[in-house]
Enzyme design. Structure first.
Site, PDB file in Angstrom:
ATOM      1  N   ASP A  56      41.890  65.542   5.678  1.00  0.00           N
ATOM      2  CA  ASP A  56      41.986  64.186   6.207  1.00  0.00           C
ATOM      3  C   ASP A  56      40.630  63.511   6.232  1.00  0.00           C
ATOM      4  O   ASP A  56      39.605  64.158   6.155  1.00  0.00           O
ATOM      5  CB  ASP A  56      42.477  64.260   7.662  1.00  0.00           C
ATOM      6  CG  ASP A  56      43.972  64.126   7.737  1.00  0.00           C
ATOM      7  OD1 ASP A  56      44.572  63.732   6.720  1.00  0.00           O
ATOM      8  OD2 ASP A  56      44.533  64.417   8.810  1.00  0.00           O
ATOM      9  N   MET A  64      43.277  55.835  19.140  1.00  0.00           N
ATOM     10  CA  MET A  64      43.659  54.767  18.196  1.00  0.00           C
ATOM     11  C   MET A  64      43.898  53.444  18.932  1.00  0.00           C
ATOM     12  O   MET A  64      44.809  52.700  18.580  1.00  0.00           O
ATOM     13  CB  MET A  64      44.917  55.169  17.412  1.00  0.00           C
ATOM     14  CG  MET A  64      44.725  56.433  16.584  1.00  0.00           C
ATOM     15  SD  MET A  64      46.204  56.909  15.698  1.00  0.00           S
ATOM     16  CE  MET A  64      47.123  57.733  16.979  1.00  0.00           C
ATOM     17  N   LYS A  76      42.767  59.435   0.392  1.00  0.00           N
ATOM     18  CA  LYS A  76      42.707  58.607  -0.823  1.00  0.00           C
ATOM     19  C   LYS A  76      44.080  58.418  -1.460  1.00  0.00           C
ATOM     20  O   LYS A  76      44.215  57.727  -2.465  1.00  0.00           O
ATOM     21  CB  LYS A  76      41.781  59.282  -1.852  1.00  0.00           C
ATOM     22  CG  LYS A  76      40.324  59.336  -1.435  1.00  0.00           C
ATOM     23  CD  LYS A  76      39.426  58.777  -2.528  1.00  0.00           C
ATOM     24  CE  LYS A  76      37.973  58.705  -2.112  1.00  0.00           C
ATOM     25  NZ  LYS A  76      37.281  59.975  -2.313  1.00  0.00           N
TER      26      LYS A  76
HETATM   27  C1  SAM Z   1      45.320  59.998  14.008  1.00  0.00           C
HETATM   28  S1  SAM Z   1      44.501  60.377  15.488  1.00  0.00           S
HETATM   29  C2  SAM Z   1      44.245  62.082  15.269  1.00  0.00           C
HETATM   30  C3  SAM Z   1      43.795  62.789  16.516  1.00  0.00           C
HETATM   31  C4  SAM Z   1      43.476  64.240  16.273  1.00  0.00           C
HETATM   32  N1  SAM Z   1      44.612  64.968  15.796  1.00  0.00           N
HETATM   33  C5  SAM Z   1      42.907  64.940  17.515  1.00  0.00           C
HETATM   34  O1  SAM Z   1      43.544  65.827  18.070  1.00  0.00           O
HETATM   35  O2  SAM Z   1      41.773  64.595  17.893  1.00  0.00           O
HETATM   36  C6  SAM Z   1      42.928  59.661  15.207  1.00  0.00           C
HETATM   37  C7  SAM Z   1      42.272  59.183  16.462  1.00  0.00           C
HETATM   38  O3  SAM Z   1      41.673  60.257  17.135  1.00  0.00           O
HETATM   39  C8  SAM Z   1      40.528  59.831  17.817  1.00  0.00           C
HETATM   40  N2  SAM Z   1      39.370  60.552  17.295  1.00  0.00           N
HETATM   41  C9  SAM Z   1      39.383  61.516  16.381  1.00  0.00           C
HETATM   42  N3  SAM Z   1      38.149  62.018  16.197  1.00  0.00           N
HETATM   43  C10 SAM Z   1      37.339  61.356  17.036  1.00  0.00           C
HETATM   44  C11 SAM Z   1      35.953  61.419  17.347  1.00  0.00           C
HETATM   45  N4  SAM Z   1      35.132  62.283  16.746  1.00  0.00           N
HETATM   46  N5  SAM Z   1      35.467  60.574  18.284  1.00  0.00           N
HETATM   47  C12 SAM Z   1      36.269  59.716  18.921  1.00  0.00           C
HETATM   48  N6  SAM Z   1      37.574  59.618  18.660  1.00  0.00           N
HETATM   49  C13 SAM Z   1      38.112  60.433  17.750  1.00  0.00           C
HETATM   50  C14 SAM Z   1      40.411  58.339  17.566  1.00  0.00           C
HETATM   51  O4  SAM Z   1      41.077  57.667  18.603  1.00  0.00           O
HETATM   52  C15 SAM Z   1      41.145  58.199  16.259  1.00  0.00           C
HETATM   53  O5  SAM Z   1      41.609  56.880  16.066  1.00  0.00           O
END
Ligand code: SAM
Length: 417
Positions: free
Chosen positions: A210, A347, A232
């Site tokens: 991802d 998100m 992509k």
């Molecule tokens: C599709 S979700 C996936 C979450 C992921 N599965 C998890 O457990 O962290 C994506 C969201 O996770 C959050 N996110 C993921 N990585 C992050 C990071 N390093 N810092 C802040 N927010 C993060 C953000 O809100 C982002 O929009």
């Protein structure tokens, strides 16, 4: 004259092993014995809290007194884990009399068996004896562990069945068995992947990654690994997901070991469930390796505990990708406004103004502390501290961008000095 030890793998399942002593050495030895399925009898007047917890959980038997010879009735092996050399010698004398191998923590030269330094890689166990020098054994063991984890991916290890949690599906015997692992890569810092996730990554033939996966993890893949960049893949979001499912299934059915590497945890807004179902429908076995989710790690990286004694007894993780008034939204923002605890919104940047207004309209105080953590656990992490009433405007002014986590609740200031 000293002879070389004769290495053996003891199959202890259901067999009595007596551990004499309830201190630090016993605490370290007992878990591996239990892991081997041994019927452990612990003889010690007192136990460490860790051992006591295992006794309370019914994992082993404890006799709360000093050793007596009858304790070795029916034993196949004895571990002496006490400091007192006289007492240890008397246990080992009883063991010798009964022809029971005896490991001694206090005196290796007097022992009839040594415990090796061990590294485990799925079904493979490497045990190292250092000629009576445990430090030497550990040094060699560490070198082997690093080699196995980082550089080697022999077919014998990569192609084996995995008995871990979340395994599903199955293939016919005789065909080359492909499989899929859904691996959580953690929030951003490459060191926050789990040991198991990292091991599977080093064994993969194909990695489907991802956008939010730490780039450094991909940097270390073997050159022959096929890397599919899932971010992509064209078409709309649902079409893209179908495409990813198809890639996982096709590659696995062709015999490859496919690692689907996902940011954070695969099941936290990660669509891991859909991928598992697609693989299961095609008869492809799947292993799920949980990951460190950004919903907890991002606040932590900003010095915010999601719970704190006397401050928050709950935390709720919610997706803000749909506005509160969106017909497809499944979130009861009005109900969330009534909670006292911590709200973690993933998100949620695009809809933050609408979300905070809705929470305030339904009763959450605009003074409630709030924070935004962008790119948490990476070198580019940014943190904004504000209040529920101000955070949306502050966010725009500070030009924070996704990926970011929003935290709402008194925990935001809980660790401020
Ligand atoms: C599709 S979700 C996936 C979450 C992921 N599965 C998890 O457990 O962290 C994506 C969201 O996770 C959050 N996110 C993921 N990585 C992050 C990071 N390093 N810092 C802040 N927010 C993060 C953000 O809100 C982002 O929009």
């Amino acid at each position: 004259m000293t002879s070389n030890p004769y290495p053996l793998g003891l199959r202890l399942h259901g067999r009595r092993v007596v551990v004499v002593g309830g201190g630090a050495v016993a605490t370290r030895r007992v878990p591996a014995l239990l892991d081997a399925g041994a019927d452990v009898l612990l003889v010690a007047p007192e136990l460490t809290p860790a051992l006591r917890a295992r006794v309370d959980a019914g994992r082993l038997h404890w006799v709360p007194r000093r050793f007596v010879p009858e304790d070795l009735d029916g034993a196949w092996l004895v571990h002496v884990a006490i400091d007192d050399p006289m007492a240890a010698a008397s246990v080992s004398a009883v063991a010798a009399e009964r022809r029971i191998f005896c490991v001694r923590a206090d005196d290796r030269t007097a022992a009839t068996a040594w415990t090796p330094a061990v590294t485990r890689h799925g079904p493979v166990t490497v045990a190292v004896l250092g000629g009576g020098d445990p430090r030497r054994a550990m040094t060699v063991r560490d070198a082997i562990r690093d080699l196995l984890a980082v550089r080697l991916a022999p077919d014998g290890i990569a192609g084996r069945p995995d008995a871990s949690t979340g395994t599903t599906g199955g293939r016919q015997a005789g065909r080359q068995a492909g499989r899929v692992a859904l691996v959580g890569a953690g929030p951003g810092d490459p060191e926050l992947i789990t040991v198991k996730g990292w091991r599977l990554l080093t064994e993969a033939d194909v990695v489907v990654a991802d956008r939010l996966v730490p780039g450094l993890l991909l940097d270390e893949l073997r050159p022959d690994v096929e890397l599919v960049d899932a971010s992509k893949i064209p078409y709309g979001p649902s079409r893209a997901q179908e495409e990813i499912n198809q890639i996982l299934v096709d590659r696995a059915l062709a015999g490859a070991f496919v690692v689907r590497l996902k940011g954070g945890d695969p099941y936290v807004f990660g669509r891991g469930g859909e991928e598992l179902l697609a693989c299961a429908a095609a008869g492809v076995p799947v292993t799920v390796v949980p990951g460190v989710t950004s919903s907890i790690a991002a606040p932590a990286a900003a010095g915010i505990p999601v719970t704190h004694r006397g401050v928050a007894h709950e935390f709720t993780v919610v997706s803000g990708h749909l506005a509160p008034d969106a017909p497809a939204s499944l979130v009861r923002w009005d109900a969330l406004a009534g909670l006292h605890g911590t709200l973690v919104i993933l998100m949620g940047l695009k809809n933050l103004a609408a979300i905070t207004a809705t929470l305030i309209a339904h009763g959450r105080s605009p003074q409630t502390p709030a924070a935004v953590v962008q790119e948490a656990t990476t070198g580019t992490q940014r943190v904004l501290r504000s209040t529920l009433g101000e955070v949306a405007a502050d966010l725009r002014a500070a030009d924070l961008r996704p990926p970011a986590v929003v935290v709402v609740g008194d925990v935001v200031g809980a660790l401020d000095g």
